[in-house]
Design a protein around this motif. Structure first.
Motif, PDB file in Angstrom:
ATOM      1  N   GLY A 146       0.794  -1.228   0.000  1.00 56.50           N
ATOM      2  CA  GLY A 146       0.000   0.000   0.000  1.00 56.50           C
ATOM      3  C   GLY A 146       0.822   1.271   0.000  1.00 56.50           C
ATOM      4  N   ALA A 147       1.911   1.298   0.783  1.00 54.73           N
ATOM      5  CA  ALA A 147       2.700   2.524   0.901  1.00 54.73           C
ATOM      6  C   ALA A 147       3.976   2.490   0.058  1.00 54.73           C
ATOM      7  CB  ALA A 147       3.041   2.783   2.368  1.00 54.73           C
ATOM      8  N   LEU A 148       4.745   1.426   0.200  1.00 56.07           N
ATOM      9  CA  LEU A 148       6.010   1.357  -0.540  1.00 56.07           C
ATOM     10  C   LEU A 148       5.808   0.979  -2.006  1.00 56.07           C
ATOM     11  CD1 LEU A 148       8.280  -0.414   2.093  1.00 56.07           C
ATOM     12  CD2 LEU A 148       8.193   2.011   1.533  1.00 56.07           C
TER      13      LEU A 148
ATOM     14  N   SER B 196       9.014  -2.150  -2.675  1.00 59.28           N
ATOM     15  CA  SER B 196       9.130  -3.307  -1.782  1.00 59.28           C
ATOM     16  C   SER B 196       9.892  -4.467  -2.412  1.00 59.28           C
ATOM     17  CB  SER B 196       7.746  -3.783  -1.330  1.00 59.28           C
ATOM     18  OG  SER B 196       7.271  -2.991  -0.265  1.00 59.28           O
ATOM     19  N   TRP B 197       9.981  -4.510  -3.752  1.00 60.70           N
ATOM     20  CA  TRP B 197      10.772  -5.582  -4.346  1.00 60.70           C
ATOM     21  C   TRP B 197      12.200  -5.551  -3.816  1.00 60.70           C
ATOM     22  CZ3 TRP B 197       8.859  -9.694  -6.465  1.00 60.70           C
ATOM     23  CH2 TRP B 197       7.586  -9.651  -7.045  1.00 60.70           C
ATOM     24  N   ASP B 198      12.710  -4.350  -3.571  1.00 61.81           N
ATOM     25  CA  ASP B 198      14.050  -4.222  -3.004  1.00 61.81           C
ATOM     26  C   ASP B 198      14.005  -3.958  -1.504  1.00 61.81           C
ATOM     27  OD1 ASP B 198      15.498  -4.571  -5.416  1.00 61.81           O
ATOM     28  OD2 ASP B 198      15.028  -2.502  -5.980  1.00 61.81           O
ATOM     29  N   GLU B 199      13.247  -2.953  -1.092  1.00 61.75           N
ATOM     30  CA  GLU B 199      13.287  -2.495   0.295  1.00 61.75           C
ATOM     31  C   GLU B 199      12.654  -3.486   1.264  1.00 61.75           C
ATOM     32  OE1 GLU B 199      12.003   1.561   0.790  1.00 61.75           O
ATOM     33  OE2 GLU B 199      12.852   2.163  -1.139  1.00 61.75           O
TER      34      GLU B 199
ATOM     35  N   THR C  17      14.088 -11.499  -3.149  1.00 66.47           N
ATOM     36  CA  THR C  17      14.886 -12.623  -2.632  1.00 66.47           C
ATOM     37  C   THR C  17      14.073 -13.593  -1.787  1.00 66.47           C
ATOM     38  OG1 THR C  17      15.546 -11.305  -0.706  1.00 66.47           O
ATOM     39  CG2 THR C  17      16.996 -11.240  -2.633  1.00 66.47           C
ATOM     40  N   ALA C  18      12.749 -13.375  -1.695  1.00 65.92           N
ATOM     41  CA  ALA C  18      11.924 -14.220  -0.828  1.00 65.92           C
ATOM     42  C   ALA C  18      11.994 -15.702  -1.166  1.00 65.92           C
ATOM     43  CB  ALA C  18      10.478 -13.727  -0.835  1.00 65.92           C
TER      44      ALA C  18
END
Length: 432
Positions: free
Chosen positions: A82-84, A88-91, A96-97
């Motif tokens: 929602g926010a990032l 979020s793929w990086d942060e 890497t999940a």
């Protein structure tokens, strides 16, 4: 803020257990159950799960909800997505999940880090593994020349567990058609005698989904290797319930789901294990941009990523994958050997209570009594099993059944106690 779990989760009606659990069926067994629960080193883990008054013995189909999961999923949805958003793929570590969560599963199946990638369904991973196994077995130059009168791989036979979960058989048949192999169903005990110089791959279940029988992974893997073939193991009914020892026993490839004893939630992603020594030669039949050595290069030619990453295919299912990551936190500092010890104690105690409580001849155990041949479930053959299980569930004992006449009870040591076991046997006895 999210609603309390008690408000969003269905509750078992109070009348479910009143008739059948107000008094223990057998006083001495009830006292023993209380003593065993008091001495159980894993008993405290039960508080980490969302449970009600029912006796939940269906963790071999769907594990209970760990309490850490709803809050984590809310964070993933509200903050990370929602926010990032795409950051979020990086942060948030989305990219890497698959391998990060694979490394969390690795100790539970006896594997070193860097050999497990999480993603896709069990069926898709079985397909990758079986086709990859045939290609590994034949290796460079392993194809017959077309003009030799018999085109196709030198090793042109796939053995599959004749009692396997149906999907594994369907997938193995498709893999055989794709690779030019023949498919030969055999009972696991017959595998050593069925192996030959033609055998490319052998797909086996570690635990039989109907009976709960545990097969001898070390000796069967050794027999497969002695014949020059490649082993593929389905761990759906063993991972999280007992030691597997993938590295120790030289397993080549393995797959497993995460929604049973690993409690990852309905449809949570499966995983693929590729032994380190095979990774440079593992040729997945489903190459995707996520398994490319340079995924953002967007080149027309495929170059596989190094290591287990070449088992990835497309964009990871982030919501369910991160729910699984949260669920795996319950395993922090938990010994799989301790889990196995409790599993055997629970199943022993259940069989003892059933023998004492249930009318003679009403049920027959089809689960081996020998510990070395038993998984973490008990299967009882019973007339009218479907109706019996429905009535058990109505009375707060949740298991399942398999056609035509098998009652299945799964014992998840992280949250099932000995009192649950005694109560379940008592309710069964009253019904019969």
């Amino acid at each position: 803020m999210s609603e309390p779990l008690s408000e969003v989760l269905p509750q078992v009606p109070s009348e479910v257990s009143s008739e059948f659990s107000s008094e223990p069926y057998g006083g001495s067994f009830a006292r023993r159950a209380a003593e065993l629960d008091a001495a159980d080193e894993l008993a405290g883990l039960r508080a980490q799960f969302v449970l009600d008054d029912a006796v939940y013995l269906d963790g071999n189909s769907l594990g209970a909800l760990p309490r850490s999961v709803p809050g984590r999923v809310e964070d993933v949805v509200r903050r990370q997505w929602g926010a990032l958003r795409i950051r979020s793929w990086d942060e948030s570590g989305w990219w890497t999940a698959p391998e990060r969560i694979g490394d969390r599963i690795a100790p539970l199946v006896g594997a070193a880090a860097g050999q497990i990638v999480v993603g896709d369904s069990t069926s898709v991973n079985v397909f990758k593994a079986v086709v990859g196994a045939v290609r590994l077995a034949n290796g460079p130059g392993g194809e017959r020349e077309a003009d030799a009168g018999r085109p196709g791989p030198v090793r042109d036979e796939i053995l599959v567990d004749a009692t396997t979960f149906p999907t594994d058989g369907y997938i193995a048949a498709s893999a055989a058609r794709l690779t030019g192999c023949t498919l030969r169903p055999v009972a696991p005990d017959e595998v050593p005698d069925a192996l030959s110089g033609r055998t490319a791959a052998v797909l086996l279940n570690h635990v039989d989904y109907r009976t709960g029988r545990l097969y001898d992974l070390p000796s069967l893997t050794a027999a497969v290797h002695a014949a020059g073939a490649v082993s593929v193991w389905d761990l759906c009914h063993s991972a999280g319930a007992l030691p597997v020892g993938l590295d120790e026993h030289g397993v080549d490839l393995a797959v497993g789901c995460t929604y049973k004893y690993l409690n990852g939630g309905p449809g949570s992603p499966a995983y693929l294990y590729v032994r380190r020594e095979h990774q440079h030669r593992f040729d997945s039949p489903l190459p995707g941009w996520n398994s490319h050595a340079d995924p953002f290069g967007m080149t027309p030619d495929y170059a596989p990523a190094p290591g287990a990453l070449r088992g990835r295919v497309g964009t990871p299912d982030i919501l369910s994958m991160l729910a699984l990551e949260a669920a795996l936190e319950v395993w922090d500092d938990v010994s799989i050997e301790a889990v196995r010890a409790k599993s055997l104690a629970l199943t022993d105690f259940f069989l003892e209570c059933v023998d004492a409580y249930v009318p003679e001849g009403a049920v027959e155990s089809v689960t081996p009594s020998v510990h070395a041949e038993r998984g973490s479930q008990v299967a009882l053959r019973c007339a009218g099993a479907g109706q019996v299980m429905r009535r058990l569930i109505e009375r707060g004992v949740v298991g399942d059944f398999r056609e035509p006449d098998v009652l299945r009870f799964g014992f998840t040591p992280l949250y099932v106690g000995f009192g649950d076991v005694e109560r379940a046997a008592g309710v069964l006895a009253r019904l019969l």
